[in-house]
Motif scaffolding. Structure first.
Motif, PDB file in Angstrom:
ATOM      1  N   CYS A   1      12.623  21.964  90.150  1.00 10.44           N
ATOM      2  CA  CYS A   1      13.490  22.969  90.735  1.00 10.44           C
ATOM      3  C   CYS A   1      14.855  22.831  89.906  1.00 10.44           C
TER       4      CYS A   1
ATOM      5  N   HIS B   1      13.842  28.589  91.358  1.00  9.62           N
ATOM      6  CA  HIS B   1      15.059  29.078  90.741  1.00  9.62           C
ATOM      7  C   HIS B   1      15.973  29.567  91.666  1.00  9.62           C
TER       8      HIS B   1
ATOM      9  N   SER C   1      12.261  33.521  92.917  1.00  3.19           N
ATOM     10  CA  SER C   1      11.026  32.750  92.683  1.00  3.19           C
ATOM     11  C   SER C   1       9.837  32.981  93.746  1.00  3.19           C
TER      12      SER C   1
END
Ligand code: AMP
Ligand code: MN
Ligand code: MN
Ligand code: MN
Length: 276
Positions: A8, A250, A255
């Motif tokens: 991430c 993101h 996302s």
């Protein structure tokens, strides 16, 4: 299930949330072990570690290194390394240093198709200017209406053969694996399903990755289809790779998969987190 999300991003690279907020959100989503893996930067790790500790969640050091292999841009994840390692830090600095100049060239290319002000426009989205990335350009292109969303940006712009794409020198596969290994970490291939490689090229890539000390592949990923999951589970078994799982989150609204909200690893794979 032990919920690991090992991929991430925060505002230290091209994510939308600060590193502490990413960790807090992961804990809120029920993640047991998180790796923050900003592009080419370790800047967010300290804040993520504090927030993870406060929330009672595990955190392992992570990074996503930009490399080129056969002129293709590939991402290598590093996990569980010593974040004070000088070689790793110097290596990441060497990749970062070219990004601003690359962004100027991207902006000049976009001007040729009538898109002005992209450098400044993208920079407004980059909380950390030295990590200016195609994601920030993508947000600007959505903002001015050049594309509907980030996914369509990467169909029409910023990729080989499309406006805004420029060649760039990243690290080599050997560089990235050397840095991670010297810092005591474990290297994994990020979202292997995303690379435009033939079956033979993928085998050659995975063979080189393994020969150079790479140990894991991301099998369950926010950018993988179920077919990709099956294919890379098979490769992991065949090559003896450890398997990783990561959302590649993101930011909210950007996302498809939120932190920790992915399928579990397929049966019969050795989870990379058991090696940390
Ligand atoms: P860069 O490191 O500057 O080449 O930018 C790569 C970043 O662009 C990736 O880490 C993603 O955040 C974003 N990106 C690349 N391809 C796509 C895509 N197809 N859809 C959405 N984001 C993408
Ligand atoms: Mn990104
Ligand atoms: Mn990536
Ligand atoms: Mn990523």
């Amino acid at each position: 299930m032990f919920n690991c999300d090992l991929h991430c991003h925060s505002t230290c690279s091209d994510g939308l949330l600060g590193a502490a907020d990413v960790a807090q959100r992961a804990a809120g989503n029920g993640v047991d072990l998180l790796a923050l893996t900003d592009h080419d930067s370790l800047d967010g790790l300290a804040a993520a570690r504090l927030a993870a500790a406060a929330a009672g969640m595990g955190l392992v050091n992570g990074v996503e290194i930009s490399i080129e292999w056969q002129s293709l841009q590939i991402h290598i994840l590093g996990y569980a390394f010593d974040s004070s390692d000088q070689g790793l830090n110097a290596g990441l600095e060497s990749i970062r240093s070219g990004r601003v100049e690359r962004a100027r060239r991207m902006s000049a290319e976009l001007e040729k198709v009538g898109i002005d002000g992209a450098f400044d426009g993208a920079m407004r989205y980059a909380a950390n200017p030295c990590l200016i990335s195609r994601a920030h350009f993508g947000r600007y292109l959505v903002e001015i209406g050049a594309a509907r969303d980030l996914r369509s940006v990467f169909e029409s712009y910023l990729v080989p053969g499309r406006p805004g794409y420029v060649e760039h020198r990243w690290a080599t596969l050997a560089d990235s694996l050397g840095w991670i290994d010297a810092a005591g970490g474990i290297a994994a291939v990020a979202h292997p399903g995303r690379y435009k490689l033939s079956r033979a090229e993928m085998r050659r890539f995975l063979g080189e990755f393994k020969d150079l000390g790479g140990r894991a592949v991301e099998v369950v990923s926010g950018s993988h289809t179920q077919e990709h999951v099956d294919i890379f589970a098979r490769y992991a078994r065949e090559y003896g790779f450890l398997a990783s799982r990561g959302s590649d989150f993101h930011g909210p609204g950007e996302s498809y998969f939120d932190l920790g909200q992915l399928a579990p690893l397929p049966d019969g794979l050795k989870p990379v987190w058991e090696a940390f």
